[in-house]
Scaffold this motif. Structure first.
Motif, PDB file in Angstrom:
ATOM      1  N   GLU A  89       0.833  -1.207   0.000  1.00 61.35           N
ATOM      2  CA  GLU A  89       0.000   0.000   0.000  1.00 61.35           C
ATOM      3  C   GLU A  89       0.870   1.261   0.000  1.00 61.35           C
ATOM      4  O   GLU A  89       0.605   2.224  -0.737  1.00 61.35           O
ATOM      5  CB  GLU A  89      -0.905  -0.023   1.236  1.00 61.35           C
ATOM      6  N   LEU A  90       1.931   1.261   0.811  1.00 63.53           N
ATOM      7  CA  LEU A  90       2.827   2.418   0.865  1.00 63.53           C
ATOM      8  C   LEU A  90       3.564   2.609  -0.454  1.00 63.53           C
ATOM      9  O   LEU A  90       3.785   3.743  -0.899  1.00 63.53           O
ATOM     10  CB  LEU A  90       3.829   2.253   2.017  1.00 63.53           C
ATOM     11  N   THR A  91       3.933   1.512  -1.095  1.00 64.65           N
ATOM     12  CA  THR A  91       4.610   1.613  -2.389  1.00 64.65           C
ATOM     13  C   THR A  91       3.689   2.230  -3.437  1.00 64.65           C
ATOM     14  O   THR A  91       4.114   3.075  -4.236  1.00 64.65           O
ATOM     15  CB  THR A  91       5.075   0.222  -2.865  1.00 64.65           C
ATOM     16  N   ALA A  92       2.418   1.810  -3.423  1.00 63.09           N
ATOM     17  CA  ALA A  92       1.462   2.383  -4.371  1.00 63.09           C
ATOM     18  C   ALA A  92       1.293   3.878  -4.154  1.00 63.09           C
ATOM     19  O   ALA A  92       1.096   4.644  -5.106  1.00 63.09           O
ATOM     20  CB  ALA A  92       0.114   1.674  -4.233  1.00 63.09           C
ATOM     21  N   LEU A  93       1.393   4.324  -2.901  1.00 61.92           N
ATOM     22  CA  LEU A  93       1.221   5.735  -2.590  1.00 61.92           C
ATOM     23  C   LEU A  93       2.495   6.548  -2.832  1.00 61.92           C
ATOM     24  O   LEU A  93       2.458   7.616  -3.448  1.00 61.92           O
ATOM     25  CB  LEU A  93       0.778   5.897  -1.132  1.00 61.92           C
ATOM     26  N   TYR A  94       3.632   6.041  -2.358  1.00 60.17           N
ATOM     27  CA  TYR A  94       4.856   6.844  -2.321  1.00 60.17           C
ATOM     28  C   TYR A  94       5.863   6.515  -3.424  1.00 60.17           C
ATOM     29  O   TYR A  94       6.887   7.196  -3.545  1.00 60.17           O
ATOM     30  CB  TYR A  94       5.541   6.685  -0.960  1.00 60.17           C
ATOM     31  N   GLY A  95       5.594   5.481  -4.224  1.00 61.05           N
ATOM     32  CA  GLY A  95       6.490   5.195  -5.332  1.00 61.05           C
ATOM     33  C   GLY A  95       7.905   4.877  -4.892  1.00 61.05           C
ATOM     34  O   GLY A  95       8.117   4.118  -3.937  1.00 61.05           O
ATOM     35  N   TYR A  96       8.887   5.479  -5.565  1.00 60.42           N
ATOM     36  CA  TYR A  96      10.290   5.142  -5.312  1.00 60.42           C
ATOM     37  C   TYR A  96      10.744   5.489  -3.893  1.00 60.42           C
ATOM     38  O   TYR A  96      11.743   4.945  -3.406  1.00 60.42           O
ATOM     39  CB  TYR A  96      11.189   5.844  -6.323  1.00 60.42           C
ATOM     40  N   LEU A  97      10.007   6.359  -3.214  1.00 60.22           N
ATOM     41  CA  LEU A  97      10.412   6.724  -1.858  1.00 60.22           C
ATOM     42  C   LEU A  97      10.437   5.514  -0.928  1.00 60.22           C
ATOM     43  O   LEU A  97      11.212   5.479   0.028  1.00 60.22           O
ATOM     44  CB  LEU A  97       9.462   7.779  -1.277  1.00 60.22           C
ATOM     45  N   THR A  98       9.589   4.516  -1.195  1.00 61.99           N
ATOM     46  CA  THR A  98       9.571   3.347  -0.314  1.00 61.99           C
ATOM     47  C   THR A  98      10.878   2.559  -0.421  1.00 61.99           C
ATOM     48  O   THR A  98      11.394   2.078   0.588  1.00 61.99           O
ATOM     49  CB  THR A  98       8.387   2.429  -0.632  1.00 61.99           C
ATOM     50  N   LYS A  99      11.426   2.436  -1.628  1.00 61.43           N
ATOM     51  CA  LYS A  99      12.726   1.764  -1.754  1.00 61.43           C
ATOM     52  C   LYS A  99      13.846   2.631  -1.179  1.00 61.43           C
ATOM     53  O   LYS A  99      14.812   2.122  -0.608  1.00 61.43           O
ATOM     54  CB  LYS A  99      13.012   1.413  -3.215  1.00 61.43           C
ATOM     55  N   GLN A 100      13.716   3.934  -1.323  1.00 61.61           N
ATOM     56  CA  GLN A 100      14.710   4.813  -0.714  1.00 61.61           C
ATOM     57  C   GLN A 100      14.614   4.782   0.807  1.00 61.61           C
ATOM     58  O   GLN A 100      15.524   5.250   1.494  1.00 61.61           O
ATOM     59  CB  GLN A 100      14.533   6.245  -1.221  1.00 61.61           C
ATOM     60  N   PHE A 101      13.521   4.218   1.304  1.00 64.61           N
ATOM     61  CA  PHE A 101      13.340   4.085   2.751  1.00 64.61           C
ATOM     62  C   PHE A 101      14.098   2.881   3.298  1.00 64.61           C
ATOM     63  O   PHE A 101      13.834   2.425   4.414  1.00 64.61           O
ATOM     64  CB  PHE A 101      11.849   3.991   3.079  1.00 64.61           C
ATOM     65  N   THR A 102      15.043   2.360   2.552  1.00 62.83           N
ATOM     66  CA  THR A 102      15.953   1.336   3.051  1.00 62.83           C
ATOM     67  C   THR A 102      16.990   2.043   3.916  1.00 62.83           C
ATOM     68  O   THR A 102      18.167   2.188   3.573  1.00 62.83           O
ATOM     69  CB  THR A 102      16.612   0.560   1.899  1.00 62.83           C
ATOM     70  N   ILE A 103      16.507   2.533   5.032  1.00 69.68           N
ATOM     71  CA  ILE A 103      17.308   3.244   6.012  1.00 69.68           C
ATOM     72  C   ILE A 103      16.970   2.647   7.369  1.00 69.68           C
ATOM     73  O   ILE A 103      15.969   1.945   7.517  1.00 69.68           O
ATOM     74  CB  ILE A 103      17.036   4.760   5.987  1.00 69.68           C
ATOM     75  N   PHE A 104      17.794   2.935   8.360  1.00 76.43           N
ATOM     76  CA  PHE A 104      17.753   2.137   9.574  1.00 76.43           C
ATOM     77  C   PHE A 104      17.794   3.047  10.799  1.00 76.43           C
ATOM     78  O   PHE A 104      18.758   3.783  11.007  1.00 76.43           O
ATOM     79  CB  PHE A 104      18.931   1.158   9.581  1.00 76.43           C
ATOM     80  N   GLY A 105      16.729   2.998  11.603  1.00 74.66           N
ATOM     81  CA  GLY A 105      16.640   3.868  12.759  1.00 74.66           C
ATOM     82  C   GLY A 105      16.382   3.104  14.040  1.00 74.66           C
ATOM     83  O   GLY A 105      16.017   1.919  14.044  1.00 74.66           O
ATOM     84  N   GLN A 106      16.601   3.791  15.138  1.00 77.05           N
ATOM     85  CA  GLN A 106      16.249   3.296  16.469  1.00 77.05           C
ATOM     86  C   GLN A 106      15.092   4.129  16.985  1.00 77.05           C
ATOM     87  O   GLN A 106      15.109   5.357  16.899  1.00 77.05           O
ATOM     88  CB  GLN A 106      17.426   3.419  17.435  1.00 77.05           C
TER      89      GLN A 106
END
Length: 374
Positions: free
Chosen positions: A117-134
């Motif tokens: 669902e997020l990919t359909a909404l945000y497009g390439y931003l979801t793959k760019q969200f391969t980031i890592f937080g605490q």
């Protein structure tokens, strides 16, 4: 409809870490989340291990912790299970806010309805969200107390960013930021700061207006730096980069608990809307320069080195961290602040020594798996 705020024991903690899965050939990200989850679900763990946006990352979470030492014990137990599973798969697990040289377009979205669902909404931003937080949760006795805690903590968001910063590299380049990860978070339209309201009734009115627009369906749709989590009875701080060690993760949780204990004990200041006049500036400074940032005190408008304000803050909360048996964590953070040393600096120094970013990842993997006290 907004969930009822489930009151929790004040100052209890919960810690979540998003972690990198990398291969042991060239230390690039590896899409092994499903295999890791199948292996670790066989173990009795104190918290949880779940998938994240792309298949080269996983998220671990503790259960409810009484203090930072409890968080470390739980995180170390989960970490050891991950290391055992990774060894069976011939991969390794790494901390850090970004993978230094992965390419976002190569990542695969994990097959889960919300991620689709997020990919359909945000497009390439979801793959760019391969980031890592605490993420650190702190327990609050009631809903209004949670909002007061949230807005008090907002003054210390730059301190949290600078202490945890571990994402200087993106797609093989030094970004000149200590925390480049947060630039990806800021791309989302519902990121940034929470609205300035101090009662749950007012917050619920805001939430109802937002849901009426159709822009949001629930609290998960807000990517704020700090947000209330009514189902847990907590406030969740989301700006930390994932540290390179579980010890650092526990120390950061101890810092949050120390701040919270100080707030509850002394009620040191009343938040106000004008606190946010310099919020974005302070947050940018911390992302860009880490512990070398400039900080503008929202109360006095005084400009000072962030490190100076952080050291003063650590002195203030020292009795509360001692009371929580977190002296060692306090000393770790004090030494880091005094030396201007965070994980971003370690990554840069390691890269300067060995040149290859793949070797930097290999050494970071070694740090993550090192036994506590080892």
């Amino acid at each position: 409809m907004l969930e009822t705020f489930h009151n929790s024991k004040p100052l209890t903690l919960g810690v979540e870490l998003e972690l990198q899965l990398v291969n042991t050939h060239n230390f690039d990200l590896a899409p092994y989340a499903e295999d890791m989850l199948q292996l670790v679900q066989r173990e009795a763990l104190p918290g949880s291990v779940v998938p994240e946006m792309t298949s080269s990352m996983i998220e671990v979470a503790t259960g409810v912790c009484t203090d930072a030492q409890d968080a470390l014990t739980q995180l170390a137990t989960i970490r050891d299970a991950l290391v055992r599973a990774a060894d069976k798969l011939n991969i390794t697990v790494v901390g850090g806010g970004t993978h230094p040289f992965q390419m976002w377009h190569q990542q695969r979205i994990y097959d889960k309805p919300r991620f689709r669902e997020l990919t359909a909404l945000y497009g390439y931003l979801t793959k760019q969200f391969t980031i890592f937080g605490q993420h650190v949760h702190i327990g609050c006795p009631d809903a209004d107390a949670a909002l007061l805690m949230l807005h008090r903590l907002s003054r210390y968001i730059p301190h949290c960013i600078a202490l945890s910063a571990s994402s200087p590299y993106v797609q093989g380049q030094d970004t000149a930021f200590d925390s480049a990860r947060l630039n990806s978070v800021f791309a989302f339209p519902l990121s940034g700061r929470a609205p300035f309201v101090l009662t749950w009734d007012d917050f619920e009115a805001y939430f109802n207006k937002m849901t009426a627009t159709g822009v949001v369906k629930g609290m998960k749709d807000f990517y704020w730096d700090i947000r209330p989590k009514p189902e847990f009875g907590t406030v969740e701080i989301r700006v930390f980069d994932t540290p390179l060690t579980v010890e650092r993760a526990a120390a950061l949780a101890g810092f949050v608990q120390g701040l919270g204990a100080w707030f509850l004990d002394t009620q040191p200041f009343m938040p106000q809307e004008d606190d946010y006049l310099v919020y974005t500036f302070n947050r940018f400074q911390a992302c860009r320069f880490g512990l070398e940032a400039m900080y503008v005190d929202p109360q006095t408008s005084e400009h000072m080195p962030l490190r100076e304000h952080l050291l003063a803050t650590l002195r203030t909360i020292a009795p509360y961290m001692v009371r929580a048996q977190a002296e060692a964590f306090h000393e770790q953070l004090r030494q880091s602040a005094n030396a201007g040393q965070n994980d971003a600096r370690w990554l840069r120094e390691t890269q300067a020594e060995c040149a290859l970013l793949s070797e930097v990842v290999r050494r970071a993997a070694g740090r993550f798996r090192r036994p506590v006290g080892g």
